[in-house]
Design a protein around this motif. Structure first.
Motif, PDB file in Angstrom:
ATOM      1  N   GLY A  36       0.764  -1.241   0.000  1.00  0.00           N
ATOM      2  CA  GLY A  36       0.000   0.000   0.000  1.00  0.00           C
ATOM      3  C   GLY A  36       0.794   1.289   0.000  1.00  0.00           C
ATOM      4  N   GLY A  37       2.090   1.241  -0.181  1.00  0.00           N
ATOM      5  CA  GLY A  37       2.888   2.458  -0.204  1.00  0.00           C
ATOM      6  C   GLY A  37       3.570   2.725   1.125  1.00  0.00           C
ATOM      7  N   ILE A  38       4.376   3.778   1.149  1.00  0.00           N
ATOM      8  CA  ILE A  38       5.179   4.113   2.321  1.00  0.00           C
ATOM      9  C   ILE A  38       4.350   4.955   3.282  1.00  0.00           C
ATOM     10  CG2 ILE A  38       7.254   5.296   3.133  1.00  0.00           C
ATOM     11  CD1 ILE A  38       8.384   4.800   0.257  1.00  0.00           C
ATOM     12  N   ALA A  39       4.270   4.519   4.546  1.00  0.00           N
ATOM     13  CA  ALA A  39       3.572   5.291   5.575  1.00  0.00           C
ATOM     14  C   ALA A  39       4.528   6.322   6.175  1.00  0.00           C
ATOM     15  CB  ALA A  39       3.030   4.378   6.656  1.00  0.00           C
ATOM     16  N   ARG A  40       5.726   5.882   6.575  1.00  0.00           N
ATOM     17  CA  ARG A  40       6.724   6.771   7.168  1.00  0.00           C
ATOM     18  C   ARG A  40       8.029   6.010   7.331  1.00  0.00           C
ATOM     19  NH1 ARG A  40       7.046   5.690  12.812  1.00  0.00           N
ATOM     20  NH2 ARG A  40       5.319   4.401  13.493  1.00  0.00           N
ATOM     21  N   CYS A  41       9.037   6.712   7.803  1.00  0.00           N
ATOM     22  CA  CYS A  41      10.332   6.090   8.089  1.00  0.00           C
ATOM     23  C   CYS A  41      10.359   5.615   9.534  1.00  0.00           C
ATOM     24  CB  CYS A  41      11.468   7.082   7.888  1.00  0.00           C
ATOM     25  SG  CYS A  41      11.722   7.585   6.180  1.00  0.00           S
ATOM     26  N   ASP A  42      11.014   4.493   9.748  1.00  0.00           N
ATOM     27  CA  ASP A  42      11.298   3.989  11.094  1.00  0.00           C
ATOM     28  C   ASP A  42      12.816   3.854  11.167  1.00  0.00           C
ATOM     29  OD1 ASP A  42      11.056   3.006  13.639  1.00  0.00           O
ATOM     30  OD2 ASP A  42      10.579   0.970  13.014  1.00  0.00           O
ATOM     31  N   GLY A  43      13.483   4.975  11.381  1.00  0.00           N
ATOM     32  CA  GLY A  43      14.941   4.995  11.318  1.00  0.00           C
ATOM     33  C   GLY A  43      15.371   4.849   9.879  1.00  0.00           C
ATOM     34  N   ILE A  80      16.678   9.196   2.069  1.00  0.00           N
ATOM     35  CA  ILE A  80      15.856   9.611   0.930  1.00  0.00           C
ATOM     36  C   ILE A  80      14.887  10.717   1.331  1.00  0.00           C
ATOM     37  CG2 ILE A  80      14.034   8.857  -0.659  1.00  0.00           C
ATOM     38  CD1 ILE A  80      15.413   6.143  -0.766  1.00  0.00           C
ATOM     39  N   TYR A  81      14.217  10.559   2.477  1.00  0.00           N
ATOM     40  CA  TYR A  81      13.190  11.513   2.881  1.00  0.00           C
ATOM     41  C   TYR A  81      13.681  12.528   3.898  1.00  0.00           C
ATOM     42  CZ  TYR A  81       9.963   8.620   0.312  1.00  0.00           C
ATOM     43  OH  TYR A  81       9.349   7.939  -0.688  1.00  0.00           O
ATOM     44  N   GLY A  82      14.920  12.432   4.337  1.00  0.00           N
ATOM     45  CA  GLY A  82      15.496  13.422   5.230  1.00  0.00           C
ATOM     46  C   GLY A  82      14.828  13.500   6.581  1.00  0.00           C
ATOM     47  N   SER A  83      15.012  12.494   7.383  1.00  0.00           N
ATOM     48  CA  SER A  83      14.439  12.484   8.724  1.00  0.00           C
ATOM     49  C   SER A  83      15.077  13.576   9.569  1.00  0.00           C
ATOM     50  CB  SER A  83      14.677  11.114   9.365  1.00  0.00           C
ATOM     51  OG  SER A  83      14.212  11.096  10.686  1.00  0.00           O
ATOM     52  N   LYS A  84      14.276  14.336  10.312  1.00  0.00           N
ATOM     53  CA  LYS A  84      14.803  15.413  11.143  1.00  0.00           C
ATOM     54  C   LYS A  84      15.568  14.875  12.340  1.00  0.00           C
ATOM     55  CE  LYS A  84      11.303  18.731   9.828  1.00  0.00           C
ATOM     56  NZ  LYS A  84      10.169  19.534  10.234  1.00  0.00           N
ATOM     57  N   SER A  85      15.093  13.759  12.893  1.00  0.00           N
ATOM     58  CA  SER A  85      15.785  13.160  14.034  1.00  0.00           C
ATOM     59  C   SER A  85      16.686  12.041  13.541  1.00  0.00           C
ATOM     60  CB  SER A  85      14.777  12.616  15.038  1.00  0.00           C
ATOM     61  OG  SER A  85      14.006  11.598  14.437  1.00  0.00           O
ATOM     62  N   GLN A  86      17.687  11.741  14.310  1.00  0.00           N
ATOM     63  CA  GLN A  86      18.591  10.673  13.921  1.00  0.00           C
ATOM     64  C   GLN A  86      17.923   9.329  14.143  1.00  0.00           C
ATOM     65  OE1 GLN A  86      22.390  10.939  15.703  1.00  0.00           O
ATOM     66  NE2 GLN A  86      22.926  12.818  14.657  1.00  0.00           N
ATOM     67  N   ALA A  87      18.418   8.323  13.449  1.00  0.00           N
ATOM     68  CA  ALA A  87      17.858   6.987  13.595  1.00  0.00           C
ATOM     69  C   ALA A  87      18.088   6.486  15.012  1.00  0.00           C
ATOM     70  CB  ALA A  87      18.498   6.042  12.584  1.00  0.00           C
ATOM     71  N   ARG A  88      17.030   6.000  15.607  1.00  0.00           N
ATOM     72  CA  ARG A  88      17.156   5.519  16.979  1.00  0.00           C
ATOM     73  C   ARG A  88      17.781   4.136  16.995  1.00  0.00           C
ATOM     74  NH1 ARG A  88      10.958   5.729  16.930  1.00  0.00           N
ATOM     75  NH2 ARG A  88      10.520   3.958  15.632  1.00  0.00           N
ATOM     76  N   PRO A  89      18.442   3.768  18.093  1.00  0.00           N
ATOM     77  CA  PRO A  89      19.014   2.432  18.161  1.00  0.00           C
ATOM     78  C   PRO A  89      17.917   1.380  18.153  1.00  0.00           C
ATOM     79  CG  PRO A  89      19.249   3.564  20.253  1.00  0.00           C
ATOM     80  CD  PRO A  89      18.684   4.543  19.291  1.00  0.00           C
TER      81      PRO A  89
END
Length: 110
Positions: free
Chosen positions: A35-42, A62-71
């Protein structure tokens, strides 16, 4: 040398467009039944059906997350590893997965 009649040109062009568009769509994360991309998870793509994509691409780059990827935390309890929370469970054979809202396991690509 034999030439094509003018009537064949639109048909050839249409076939070329169909082949190109179908190959481009197959390379999109979360395509098809997801169904497509909902959001980023890290770094991972969270799909609209609640599963994670097997794409090797980085969602945050690709989408430029404002927060860094969480562990990514690995949990033994199956109730704590819902997709989209950043927590994953490890299966009996070493597979890393999260649980979709439907209760299905969505495995992470190695």
């Amino acid at each position: 040398m034999r030439t094509l009649k003018p009537g064949w040109m639109p048909i050839c062009l249409l076939l070329l467009c169909v082949v190109c568009s179908s190959s481009w769509a197959a390379n999109t994360p979360c395509s098809g039944k997801k169904g497509g991309i909902a959001r980023c998870d890290g770094e991972l793509f969270l799909c609209n059906d609640g599963s994670i994509s097997a794409s090797k691409k980085s969602c945050s780059s690709i989408y430029g997350s404002k927060s860094q990827a969480r562990p990514q935390a690995f949990v033994q309890d199956a109730e704590g590893c819902a997709c989209g929370t950043g927590s994953f469970c490890t299966g009996p054979r070493g597979g890393v997965y999260c649980l979709t809202p439907a209760g299905n396991k969505s495995y992470r690509r190695k």
